[in-house]
Design a protein around this motif. Sequence first.
Motif, PDB file in Angstrom:
ATOM      1  N   ARG A   1      67.355  58.110  53.394  1.00 23.98           N
ATOM      2  CA  ARG A   1      66.261  57.783  53.321  1.00 23.98           C
ATOM      3  C   ARG A   1      65.673  57.840  51.703  1.00 23.98           C
ATOM      4  O   ARG A   1      65.081  57.034  51.382  1.00 23.98           O
ATOM      5  N   ALA A   2      66.234  59.067  51.042  1.00 25.15           N
ATOM      6  CA  ALA A   2      65.784  59.275  49.745  1.00 25.15           C
ATOM      7  C   ALA A   2      66.425  58.394  48.723  1.00 25.15           C
ATOM      8  O   ALA A   2      66.098  57.589  47.838  1.00 25.15           O
ATOM      9  N   ALA A   3      67.753  57.906  49.211  1.00 20.88           N
ATOM     10  CA  ALA A   3      68.520  57.005  48.469  1.00 20.88           C
ATOM     11  C   ALA A   3      67.959  55.588  48.530  1.00 20.88           C
ATOM     12  O   ALA A   3      67.477  54.778  47.533  1.00 20.88           O
ATOM     13  N   LEU A   4      67.418  55.052  49.692  1.00 22.58           N
ATOM     14  CA  LEU A   4      66.839  53.853  49.774  1.00 22.58           C
ATOM     15  C   LEU A   4      65.678  53.751  49.290  1.00 22.58           C
ATOM     16  O   LEU A   4      65.054  52.815  48.534  1.00 22.58           O
TER      17      LEU A   4
ATOM     18  N   VAL B   1      65.488  39.555  51.096  1.00 22.57           N
ATOM     19  CA  VAL B   1      66.593  40.463  50.516  1.00 22.57           C
ATOM     20  C   VAL B   1      67.548  41.032  51.781  1.00 22.57           C
ATOM     21  O   VAL B   1      66.905  41.531  52.533  1.00 22.57           O
ATOM     22  N   LEU B   2      68.785  40.973  51.517  1.00 25.79           N
ATOM     23  CA  LEU B   2      69.639  41.482  52.246  1.00 25.79           C
ATOM     24  C   LEU B   2      69.749  43.038  52.188  1.00 25.79           C
ATOM     25  O   LEU B   2      70.117  43.647  50.901  1.00 25.79           O
ATOM     26  N   LEU B   3      70.437  43.566  53.075  1.00 25.15           N
ATOM     27  CA  LEU B   3      70.950  45.047  53.174  1.00 25.15           C
ATOM     28  C   LEU B   3      72.377  45.235  53.043  1.00 25.15           C
ATOM     29  O   LEU B   3      73.054  44.441  54.027  1.00 25.15           O
ATOM     30  N   GLU B   4      72.883  45.752  52.110  1.00 28.21           N
ATOM     31  CA  GLU B   4      74.517  45.875  52.299  1.00 28.21           C
ATOM     32  C   GLU B   4      74.635  46.858  53.323  1.00 28.21           C
ATOM     33  O   GLU B   4      75.772  46.652  54.119  1.00 28.21           O
ATOM     34  N   THR B   5      74.110  47.999  53.513  1.00 27.76           N
ATOM     35  CA  THR B   5      74.290  48.932  54.570  1.00 27.76           C
ATOM     36  C   THR B   5      72.788  49.291  54.962  1.00 27.76           C
ATOM     37  O   THR B   5      71.667  48.637  54.616  1.00 27.76           O
ATOM     38  N   LYS B   6      72.525  50.171  56.194  1.00 28.68           N
ATOM     39  CA  LYS B   6      71.216  50.220  56.633  1.00 28.68           C
ATOM     40  C   LYS B   6      70.441  50.924  55.538  1.00 28.68           C
ATOM     41  O   LYS B   6      69.150  50.964  55.606  1.00 28.68           O
ATOM     42  N   SER B   7      70.964  51.601  54.379  1.00 26.99           N
ATOM     43  CA  SER B   7      70.427  52.484  53.534  1.00 26.99           C
ATOM     44  C   SER B   7      70.655  51.995  52.084  1.00 26.99           C
ATOM     45  O   SER B   7      70.165  52.645  51.191  1.00 26.99           O
ATOM     46  N   ARG B   8      71.200  50.785  52.041  1.00 25.23           N
ATOM     47  CA  ARG B   8      71.219  50.252  50.569  1.00 25.23           C
ATOM     48  C   ARG B   8      71.206  48.797  50.510  1.00 25.23           C
ATOM     49  O   ARG B   8      71.790  47.880  51.327  1.00 25.23           O
TER      50      ARG B   8
ATOM     51  N   PHE C   1      62.947  48.068  55.721  1.00 26.31           N
ATOM     52  CA  PHE C   1      62.779  49.437  56.610  1.00 26.31           C
ATOM     53  C   PHE C   1      63.085  49.286  57.888  1.00 26.31           C
ATOM     54  O   PHE C   1      62.958  50.438  58.676  1.00 26.31           O
ATOM     55  N   THR C   2      63.658  48.447  58.252  1.00 22.73           N
ATOM     56  CA  THR C   2      64.193  48.211  59.705  1.00 22.73           C
ATOM     57  C   THR C   2      65.031  49.590  60.444  1.00 22.73           C
ATOM     58  O   THR C   2      64.633  49.940  61.685  1.00 22.73           O
ATOM     59  N   PHE C   3      65.723  49.958  59.582  1.00 23.80           N
ATOM     60  CA  PHE C   3      66.623  51.199  60.164  1.00 23.80           C
ATOM     61  C   PHE C   3      66.081  52.395  59.734  1.00 23.80           C
ATOM     62  O   PHE C   3      66.837  53.520  59.765  1.00 23.80           O
ATOM     63  N   TRP C   4      64.828  52.645  59.071  1.00 25.00           N
ATOM     64  CA  TRP C   4      64.261  53.895  58.670  1.00 25.00           C
ATOM     65  C   TRP C   4      64.445  54.814  59.656  1.00 25.00           C
ATOM     66  O   TRP C   4      64.903  55.886  59.353  1.00 25.00           O
ATOM     67  N   PRO C   5      63.952  54.822  60.900  1.00 26.44           N
ATOM     68  CA  PRO C   5      64.006  55.836  61.733  1.00 26.44           C
ATOM     69  C   PRO C   5      65.210  56.398  62.146  1.00 26.44           C
ATOM     70  O   PRO C   5      65.235  57.623  62.745  1.00 26.44           O
ATOM     71  N   GLU C   6      66.525  55.665  61.779  1.00 28.89           N
ATOM     72  CA  GLU C   6      67.671  56.433  62.349  1.00 28.89           C
ATOM     73  C   GLU C   6      68.447  56.843  61.085  1.00 28.89           C
ATOM     74  O   GLU C   6      69.470  57.467  61.213  1.00 28.89           O
ATOM     75  N   LEU C   7      68.029  56.950  59.841  1.00 26.25           N
ATOM     76  CA  LEU C   7      68.447  57.258  58.571  1.00 26.25           C
ATOM     77  C   LEU C   7      68.200  58.932  58.406  1.00 26.25           C
ATOM     78  O   LEU C   7      67.246  59.467  58.791  1.00 26.25           O
TER      79      LEU C   7
END
Length: 491
Positions: free
Chosen positions: A30-33, A208-215, A19-25
Motif C-alpha cells: 500500500r505504501a509503495a502504490l 491506466v494499466l496496473l503492472e501488478t496489483k500494487s504497481r 485501487f481495485t486490489f487495495w483491500p488485499e495489499l
Amino acid sequence: MTTDALRARYEAAGQGHLFTFWPELSEAERAALSTQLEALDIERVNRVYKKAVAAEQDAAVATAPIEPLPQDASDAVPQHPERAVEWRAVGLAAIARGEVGVLLMAGGQGSRLGSSAPKGCYDIGLPSHKSLFQYQAERIARLQQVAQEEAGKPVGSVVVPWYIMTSGPTRRVTEDFFKTNGYFGLKPENVVFFEQGTLPCLTMDGKVLLETKSRVAVAPDGNGGLYAALRAPLSPSDKTRTVLSDLEARKVLYVHAYCVDNCLVRVADPVFVGYGINKQADCAAKVVPKASPTESVGVIARRGAKYSVVEYSEISAAQAEARDAAGELLYRAGNIANHFYTTAFLRGVEAFEEELAFHIARKKIAHVALADGAAVKPAKPNGMKLEMFVFDVFPFTARFAVLEVARSEEFSPLKNAPGTGSDDPETSRRDLLAEHRRFLEAAGATVRDGVEIELSPLVTYAGEGLAAVKGKTFARSGAVSAVEELDVLAA
C-alpha cells in the motif's frame, strides 16, 4: 495526502480502478502504490491522452501542405568548406569561454544488439575495444584541449559540461560504468547524470494499466521527454538543482544534443555550434542527405508555415523523387537527432509544452486483470505508450536553421544486431576506421590497402594535429593513443 483523499482524486479523474486490489495489499505494498500515485500527475495524464488521440485524428485529415525547406533555411558544409572554417572559429571561441554544454540522450538499452546494458557501453569491435561512451568522452577531452590551445588559455581551464540523460533501467548501470572507468579522464563534477521521465501505460480508452496489483505500468516518455527532464531535480535531497539551473550557474549559453548510438558524432561540434551562433538560431538541426528517395528516414521540411520532421510515409512517391535545379533531392534533409539549442530556448520550452502532442505507440503491455488479478501477457497490442519526440519543438521555434553534413563523416548509427549488414556493429566499425584513414591521408600520409589504423579521439577530434604524418607510409594496422605511436605502424 490521506488514502481517502488520494482515492477521491483518482475517482474524480476516472482512474479509481487503480485501487481495485487495495483491500488485499500488505502495508508495504500500500505504501509503495500510494507513493507512486501521489507522484503521478493523473490530471496531466488524462490531458496528454486526450490531446494525443485528437492529434492523431487531426493528422489523418491534415490539410497543411508539406513543402521542402526554403533555400535560405539551410546550408551545407561540403559545399561551403570556407564558411565551415569560419563557423569552427566562432564555435571554438564559445567553447573556450565556457559557453557550450552537451546533452546526451542515452536512455536506450542494446536489446537489438543482444545486450541488456546501456547502448553507450557497447563495444563495436574496434582494435582498442573502446565503448561508445569512451569515444564520446575522449572527443570532449580533445575538444577542450583544442579550444584551450587556440584561445591561449591555461591548461585545464576549458570545460564542456556533459549532461547524460538515462532512463530508469539504465541509470545505475550507466553511472557505475563511468565510475569504474574513471569517467574516461573527465572530471566527475563535469559529468551530470539525469533521468528521462515516464508516463503510465494506458488501455486503448485511456485507463491506466496496473503492472501488478500494487504497481502502475509505466514506460519512458520518449526522447522528447528531455525537455521536462531538464527541469526535474537532479537529486531527491536537493530539489533546487536541475540541469537547467546547472547550465545557468555555469553560464552555458549554447547546447549540443545528440543520441548515443552514432559512432561518428562530433560531440559539441564547433562547426555546428558556430553555425547556430552565426545564424542567431534558437534551435538548429544537423542533417545528412538521404541515401536514396526511398530511404526510410524522416526529413526536415515545412508543414504549412512551420518547420517539422516529416516521416517518409507522409510524403508521396512524387515528392520523394522530386529534385531541384542542381539535381539534388528536394526532400533530402535526413533527420539524425543532432541538435543545437540556446539555453534560453530550452528554458522557454515549458511555456508551450502543453501544446505539444504526444505520439501514440500501440503495444502489447503486460498487466493484471482487474476482474481477478491474474497476470496477462497479451498476444496482440492491447494498450498504448505515449511518447514525445525531441524534434516536436521545431514548429515552435522562431529562428530555426539546418546544417547539412556528409554522412560518411558524421553519421553511422548503431541500430541492428551483428551481421545485419546495415546500421550494425560491423558497419559502425567500418565507417569509423574509414574516417581515420581519411584523416591520415588528408594530412599527407599513405595508408596501404588492407591496413586499419584506429586514432584515439585524444589524438585528433576531426583530423587536426596530424602534421607529423606527412609523407609517411603506413603498412601495419593498430590502435594509437598518441601521434608518436604512429611511427611503429610506418613502413
